[in-house]
Design a protein around this motif. Sequence first.
Motif, PDB file in Angstrom:
ATOM      1  N   LEU A  28       0.794  -1.232   0.000  1.00  0.00           N
ATOM      2  CA  LEU A  28       0.000   0.000   0.000  1.00  0.00           C
ATOM      3  C   LEU A  28       0.828   1.284   0.000  1.00  0.00           C
ATOM      4  N   SER A  32       0.113   4.013  -2.845  1.00  0.00           N
ATOM      5  CA  SER A  32      -0.312   5.360  -2.440  1.00  0.00           C
ATOM      6  C   SER A  32       0.625   6.422  -2.989  1.00  0.00           C
ATOM      7  N   TYR A  48      -3.310   1.546  -7.389  1.00  0.00           N
ATOM      8  CA  TYR A  48      -3.842   1.846  -6.058  1.00  0.00           C
ATOM      9  C   TYR A  48      -5.177   1.128  -5.817  1.00  0.00           C
ATOM     10  N   SER A  49      -6.079   1.231  -6.782  1.00  0.00           N
ATOM     11  CA  SER A  49      -7.402   0.620  -6.612  1.00  0.00           C
ATOM     12  C   SER A  49      -7.330  -0.897  -6.561  1.00  0.00           C
ATOM     13  N   THR A  51      -4.782  -2.624  -5.432  1.00  0.00           N
ATOM     14  CA  THR A  51      -4.244  -2.940  -4.103  1.00  0.00           C
ATOM     15  C   THR A  51      -5.343  -2.872  -3.053  1.00  0.00           C
ATOM     16  N   MET A  52      -6.140  -1.818  -3.082  1.00  0.00           N
ATOM     17  CA  MET A  52      -7.241  -1.680  -2.121  1.00  0.00           C
ATOM     18  C   MET A  52      -8.277  -2.785  -2.305  1.00  0.00           C
ATOM     19  N   LEU A  55      -6.867  -5.954  -0.853  1.00  0.00           N
ATOM     20  CA  LEU A  55      -6.917  -5.848   0.610  1.00  0.00           C
ATOM     21  C   LEU A  55      -8.326  -6.120   1.134  1.00  0.00           C
ATOM     22  N   SER A  56      -9.330  -5.555   0.470  1.00  0.00           N
ATOM     23  CA  SER A  56     -10.704  -5.750   0.933  1.00  0.00           C
ATOM     24  C   SER A  56     -11.156  -7.193   0.743  1.00  0.00           C
ATOM     25  N   LEU A  92     -16.206  -1.261  -0.282  1.00  0.00           N
ATOM     26  CA  LEU A  92     -14.864  -0.859  -0.702  1.00  0.00           C
ATOM     27  C   LEU A  92     -14.513  -1.469  -2.056  1.00  0.00           C
ATOM     28  N   CYS A  96     -13.575   0.689  -5.363  1.00  0.00           N
ATOM     29  CA  CYS A  96     -12.330   0.488  -6.120  1.00  0.00           C
ATOM     30  C   CYS A  96     -12.597   0.444  -7.620  1.00  0.00           C
ATOM     31  N   ASN A 111      -9.287   8.972  -6.831  1.00  0.00           N
ATOM     32  CA  ASN A 111      -9.194   8.814  -5.377  1.00  0.00           C
ATOM     33  C   ASN A 111     -10.344   9.477  -4.638  1.00  0.00           C
ATOM     34  N   PHE A 114     -12.977   7.270  -3.007  1.00  0.00           N
ATOM     35  CA  PHE A 114     -12.736   6.618  -1.725  1.00  0.00           C
ATOM     36  C   PHE A 114     -13.320   7.401  -0.547  1.00  0.00           C
TER      37      PHE A 114
END
Length: 135
Positions: A28, A32, A48-49, A51-52, A55-56, A92, A96, A111, A114
């Motif tokens: 992250l 970021s 970034y999206s 990765t998020m 993660l979710s 989330l 994304c 971004n 978010f």
Amino acid sequence: SRAFHFVKHVDGSLTALNLMLLGFASFLPFASALSGEMPLLIGSQIVYSTTMFLLSVCAWRLWRYLHGHPELCEPPMPLSVYREARFRMVTLMTICVASVLLASVLPGSGNAAFMLMMPAGWIGRMLKDRADRLA
């Protein structure tokens, strides 16, 4: 993760899920920084999206695993807590995807999507509180 508030015992599957989550979390800072330094490039938003999103997905799988294995928890995770976490993770994931679509139309704006996580958190807590009152 708030999920570990309930954990009293750990098994191999929970450890693997947590390590996968931590692996994506370690990526992250790079994602970021890339998004912050190159906000007009769709590729930085995709990194970034993604990765998020990953993660979710990992967090949701961890919550689902703990809810499905009450023997690992003390006390067992209430259904309302699991549903609130699931709502946040699915929201989330949706954000994304929306952020990449938004960035493809308006470079540099992905971004902003978010920021929807704040009202999603409020809605999740309201749904949990309502379920708790009805139980």
